[in-house]
Design a protein around this motif. Structure first.
Motif, mmCIF file in Angstrom:
data_model
loop_
_atom_site.group_PDB
_atom_site.id
_atom_site.type_symbol
_atom_site.label_atom_id
_atom_site.label_comp_id
_atom_site.label_asym_id
_atom_site.label_seq_id
_atom_site.Cartn_x
_atom_site.Cartn_y
_atom_site.Cartn_z
ATOM 1 N N UNK A 2 0.865 -1.177 0.000
ATOM 2 C CA UNK A 2 0.000 0.000 0.000
ATOM 3 C C UNK A 2 0.902 1.227 0.000
ATOM 4 N N UNK A 3 0.409 2.345 0.490
ATOM 5 C CA UNK A 3 1.199 3.573 0.398
ATOM 6 C C UNK A 3 2.476 3.497 1.219
ATOM 7 N N UNK A 4 2.373 3.003 2.475
ATOM 8 C CA UNK A 4 3.574 2.995 3.314
ATOM 9 C C UNK A 4 3.521 2.008 4.467
ATOM 10 N N UNK A 5 2.454 2.019 5.272
ATOM 11 C CA UNK A 5 2.507 1.328 6.562
ATOM 12 C C UNK A 5 1.873 -0.056 6.596
ATOM 13 N N UNK A 6 1.521 -0.596 5.448
ATOM 14 C CA UNK A 6 0.988 -1.967 5.327
ATOM 15 C C UNK A 6 -0.390 -2.149 5.951
ATOM 16 N N UNK A 7 -1.108 -1.061 6.222
ATOM 17 C CA UNK A 7 -2.441 -1.188 6.807
ATOM 18 C C UNK A 7 -3.387 -1.941 5.877
ATOM 19 N N UNK A 8 -3.535 -1.457 4.638
ATOM 20 C CA UNK A 8 -4.403 -2.128 3.678
ATOM 21 C C UNK A 8 -3.757 -3.406 3.148
ATOM 22 N N UNK A 9 -2.434 -3.382 2.963
ATOM 23 C CA UNK A 9 -1.736 -4.569 2.464
ATOM 24 C C UNK A 9 -1.903 -5.735 3.413
#
Length: 279
Positions: free
Chosen positions: A95-102
């Motif tokens: 995802x964008x950076x922090x792996x929240x959605x990933x």
């Protein structure tokens, strides 16, 4: 093999004979409008395909289940075939950076039986910092995959079991991974009721990351997660951040047996009969 993959390692894998399927799940967050597609089309890893958190990694929010209920298994499998997921090919999610959605996508694929799923540590921001090649515009259509996973490989818990434990006086062994302010009920910017599930302890997910969105080293994660035991349950607002913390536990090597409450707080408060605690 680590569940995380670094930008240089991914670049090497993409240049190899059997490159992984790269899925980009960028998501603007629950308080934002729209989705992550504009950010993806502005810049993405060449060959990657965007996946919509709200419509492909979650089911319709039409009742109980929280803001991001688990998707229908057949709908999720069809979405994964659309983006080219195959049983004989590795998958890298970001995802964008922090792996929240990933982390949500990682959890869904692993729960459905895909054995080779890795997460780009630091997401697209890390890829750019490392000087990775960037493409723009819409993604090219992926070759249809053959994914036909069936969920149920990973442990979950629902509200009925949690409520029964609370009513019987048994410690439910819950970890609320939202910010301390939301846990205590002092601030609730998203859900209509503030507070936490009675008996839950607070383990803010934000303590598990570096400032750039990459995970802390495994030894520091093990220290931060030392209080969580096998068969404990993680929950957050809608299930995404709880999966993010479970991913951190996987990085630390301590995820075995830890359960997820997919509906989390937004599901818990959907019934007025369930108790709420503050403070």
């Amino acid at each position: 093999m680590s569940v995380l993959i670094q930008p240089a390692e991914l670049a090497e894998a993409l240049a190899g004979a059997h490159p992984p399927v790269v899925l980009d799940a960028r998501y603007p967050g629950p308080a934002a409008t729209g989705n992550g597609l504009p950010a993806f089309e502005a810049a993405h890893i060449p060959g990657s395909v965007w996946v919509d958190v709200d419509t492909e990694l979650a089911g319709p929010h039409l009742g109980p289940g929280g803001r991001h209920p688990l998707p229908d298994p057949e709908a999720f499998a069809a979405a994964m075939r659309r983006v080219g997921v195959r049983h004989d090919r590795g998958v890298v999610v970001l995802d964008a950076a922090n792996s929240l959605a990933a982390a949500r996508l990682w959890w869904l694929l692993r729960d459905a039986g895909h054995e080779d799923v890795r997460v780009l540590d630091g997401g697209f921001a890390a890829w750019e910092r490392a000087g990775g090649v960037v493409a723009t515009g819409p993604a090219k259509a992926a070759t249809e995959g053959d994914f036909a996973g069936r969920p149920g490989r990973l442990p979950i818990v629902g509200p009925t079991e949690i409520q029964a434990l609370i009513e019987s006086g048994v410690d439910p062994r819950l970890w609320d991974v939202r910010t301390p302010e939301r846990y205590r009920g002092e601030s609730e910017p998203i859900d209509p009721v503030a507070g936490h599930i009675p008996g839950a302890r607070n383990l803010p997910a934000t303590t598990l990351f570096e400032d750039d969105g990459t995970f802390l080293p495994a030894d520091r994660l093990r220290t931060a997660l030392a209080g969580v035991n096998a068969s404990d349950t993680l929950y957050c607002g809608s299930g995404l951040t709880a999966a993010q913390v479970l991913l951190a536990m996987e990085v630390a090597g301590v995820a075995e047996g830890v359960r997820l409450y997919p509906g989390s707080w937004s599901d818990w408060i959907s019934s007025p009969d369930r108790p709420v605690a503050t403070g």
